[in-house]
Write a protein that holds these residues in place. Structure first.
Motif, PDB file in Angstrom:
ATOM      1  N   VAL A   1       0.602  -0.691   0.150  1.00 49.21           N
ATOM      2  CA  VAL A   1       0.117   0.093  -0.552  1.00 49.21           C
ATOM      3  C   VAL A   1       0.867   0.706   0.045  1.00 49.21           C
ATOM      4  O   VAL A   1       0.756   2.564  -0.375  1.00 49.21           O
ATOM      5  CB  VAL A   1      -1.455   0.025   1.340  1.00 49.21           C
ATOM      6  CG1 VAL A   1      -1.089   1.293   1.227  1.00 49.21           C
ATOM      7  CG2 VAL A   1      -1.608  -1.385   0.917  1.00 49.21           C
ATOM      8  N   GLU A   2       2.097   1.512   0.868  1.00 46.60           N
ATOM      9  CA  GLU A   2       2.558   1.880   0.476  1.00 46.60           C
ATOM     10  C   GLU A   2       3.739   2.293  -0.429  1.00 46.60           C
ATOM     11  O   GLU A   2       4.157   3.414  -0.895  1.00 46.60           O
ATOM     12  CB  GLU A   2       3.716   2.280   1.879  1.00 46.60           C
ATOM     13  CG  GLU A   2       3.974   2.231   3.374  1.00 46.60           C
ATOM     14  CD  GLU A   2       5.157   1.704   3.784  1.00 46.60           C
ATOM     15  OE1 GLU A   2       6.014   1.818   2.923  1.00 46.60           O
ATOM     16  OE2 GLU A   2       5.140   1.278   5.018  1.00 46.60           O
TER      17      GLU A   2
ATOM     18  N   THR B   1      -3.019   0.275  -4.692  1.00 43.91           N
ATOM     19  CA  THR B   1      -4.672   0.498  -4.032  1.00 43.91           C
ATOM     20  C   THR B   1      -6.143  -1.028  -4.138  1.00 43.91           C
ATOM     21  O   THR B   1      -6.797  -0.905  -3.624  1.00 43.91           O
ATOM     22  CB  THR B   1      -5.450   1.189  -4.767  1.00 43.91           C
ATOM     23  OG1 THR B   1      -5.343   0.937  -6.040  1.00 43.91           O
ATOM     24  CG2 THR B   1      -4.565   2.963  -5.142  1.00 43.91           C
TER      25      THR B   1
ATOM     26  N   LEU C   1      -4.082   1.077   9.000  1.00 44.17           N
ATOM     27  CA  LEU C   1      -4.234   1.957   8.026  1.00 44.17           C
ATOM     28  C   LEU C   1      -5.879   3.135   8.603  1.00 44.17           C
ATOM     29  O   LEU C   1      -6.858   2.172   9.056  1.00 44.17           O
ATOM     30  CB  LEU C   1      -4.397   1.356   6.515  1.00 44.17           C
ATOM     31  CG  LEU C   1      -3.596   0.704   6.521  1.00 44.17           C
ATOM     32  CD1 LEU C   1      -3.997  -0.292   5.042  1.00 44.17           C
ATOM     33  CD2 LEU C   1      -1.958   1.184   5.861  1.00 44.17           C
ATOM     34  N   THR C   2      -5.452   3.490   7.915  1.00 45.97           N
ATOM     35  CA  THR C   2      -6.911   5.029   7.889  1.00 45.97           C
ATOM     36  C   THR C   2      -7.590   4.401   6.970  1.00 45.97           C
ATOM     37  O   THR C   2      -7.635   3.632   5.672  1.00 45.97           O
ATOM     38  CB  THR C   2      -6.544   6.249   7.855  1.00 45.97           C
ATOM     39  OG1 THR C   2      -6.354   6.634   5.947  1.00 45.97           O
ATOM     40  CG2 THR C   2      -5.529   7.364   8.048  1.00 45.97           C
TER      41      THR C   2
ATOM     42  N   GLY D   1      -6.754   4.536   3.574  1.00 45.04           N
ATOM     43  CA  GLY D   1      -5.761   4.741   2.578  1.00 45.04           C
ATOM     44  C   GLY D   1      -5.777   2.998   2.754  1.00 45.04           C
ATOM     45  O   GLY D   1      -4.673   2.368   2.379  1.00 45.04           O
TER      46      GLY D   1
END
Ligand SMILES: *Cc1c(COP(=O)(O)O)cnc(C)c1O
Length: 252
Positions: free
Chosen positions: A57-58, A62, A83-84, A87
Motif C-alpha cells: 500500500v505504501e 490500491t 491503516l486509515t 488508506g
C-alpha cells in the motif's frame, strides 16, 4: 501487526516495479499504451501477511486479492487497525465463495470476482441488505461473473459455463445489492489450451454480456504467468500474486 523487514520491503518494491513494467510493455505491444494506466493491478496477497499488504500500500497498491474468507477477514481486521479508512486498499475476493460465507464476505469485500451461480448471488444479495441495515457496509457489492473456460475438463476452478453466462448476468442485474461489473476467468491448464485462445473465448462471452449490460465493462483475467495474453485479449483487471509476493509464505 509488525512492519515488514527492510529487505522484504525492498523485494516487494522491485517486484512491483517489474510487474508494472511488464504491464506497460504488454499494453504497448498490442496498441493499448494509452490505456496502460487504466489497467487495474490487483495484487493477490493470499498466504501472505498483513505486513506485506501494508508495504505494498505504501508503494501505491490500491487493490488486493484474497481467496479464502477466513484468512481475508482476519487480514482485513489487522489492516483496519493499522491503516486509515482512506488508506485501505480495495478488497477483491477472487476465490470460490461458499454460500454460508456470504455474511462474512460482505462485511469486508468491495468486489467478488467469482460469482458463478444464482444461489450464491441470492445469498450475497441478502447478506448485503442485512450488512447495510446493520451498518457493516455501505452500498452494493461489485461482482464479476466467473466463466469456466475449461469446457468442463478443468473442474474445480469454478465458473459458469459460457452458454449460461447471459442468464446469470440477467439474474445478477436484478439483485439490488449487487452491481454487475463484468466477467472473470482463470486460464485452463496450459497443457489443454493456450491462455491466448482461452482469453479470446472469454472476450467473446464478455461481448455478449456487454450487449445486454453495457455497464459490465470489466474483464478480470491474467495472473503471474499470463499477464501478456490477458492484456492482448482486452483484460481490464489483472490478478497477480506470486510474481510480486514470491512463492507462498508457508513454504518460505
Ligand atoms: C491465486 C490466484 C491468482 C494469482 O495467481 P498467481 O499465479 O500467483 O499470480 C489469480 N487469480 C485467482 C483466482 C487466484 O486464486
Amino acid at each position: 501487526m509488525n512492519t515488514a523487514s527492510a529487505p522484504r520491503r525492498e523485494e516487494l518494491r522491485r517486484a512491483l516495479r517489474a510487474t508494472r513494467d511488464r504491464i506497460d510493455t504488454a499494453a504497448a505491444a498490442c496498441g493499448r499504451s494509452d490505456e496502460a494506466s487504466d489497467i487495474a493491478l490487483i495484487v493477490v496477497t493470499k498466504y501472505f501477511p498483513a505486513e506485506d499488504v501494508a508495504a505494498l500500500v505504501e508503494r501505491g497498491v490500491t487493490s488486493i486479492g484474497e481467496s479464502r474468507d477466513q484468512e481475508a477477514s482476519a487480514k482485513v481486521t489487522e489492516l483496519r487497525e493499522r491503516l486509515t479508512s482512506a488508506g485501505m486498499p480495495q478488497i477483491h475476493m477472487i476465490g470460490q465463495v461458499q454460500t454460508k460465507k456470504a455474511r462474512s464476505v460482505v462485511r469486508y469485500a468491495d468486489v467478488v470476482h467469482s460469482l458463478d451461480r444464482e444461489k450464491l448471488a441470492s445469498h450475497l444479495n441478502r447478506a448485503v441488505a442485512r450488512a447495510v441495515e446493520e451498518g457493516e457496509r455501505v452500498g452494493p457489492l461489485d461482482v464479476t461473473i466467473q466463466i469456466d473456460l475449461g469446457n468442463g475438463e478443468d473442474r474445480g476452478r469454478g465458473g459458469v459455463r459460457p452458454e449460461d453466462c447471459e442468464d446469470l448476468a440477467d439474474f445478477v442485474s436484478g439483485c439490488e445489492g449487487l452491481r454487475l461489473r463484468g466477467v472473470m476467468a482463470i486460464a485452463p491448464d496450459p497443457a489443454r489450451s493456450d491462455a491466448g485462445s482461452a482469453f479470446a473465448r472469454l472476450g467473446a462471452v464478455h461481448q455478449r454480456v456487454l450487449a445486454a449490460h453495457p455497464e459490465a465493462t470489466w474483464m478480470s483475467a491474467g495472473m503471474s504467468g499470463d499477464v501478456e495474453e490477458a492484456i492482448a485479449a482486452g483484460a481490464t483487471h489483472l490478478r497477480v500474486g506470486s510474481a510480486i509476493l514470491g512463492s507462498r509464505y508457508i513454504e518460505r
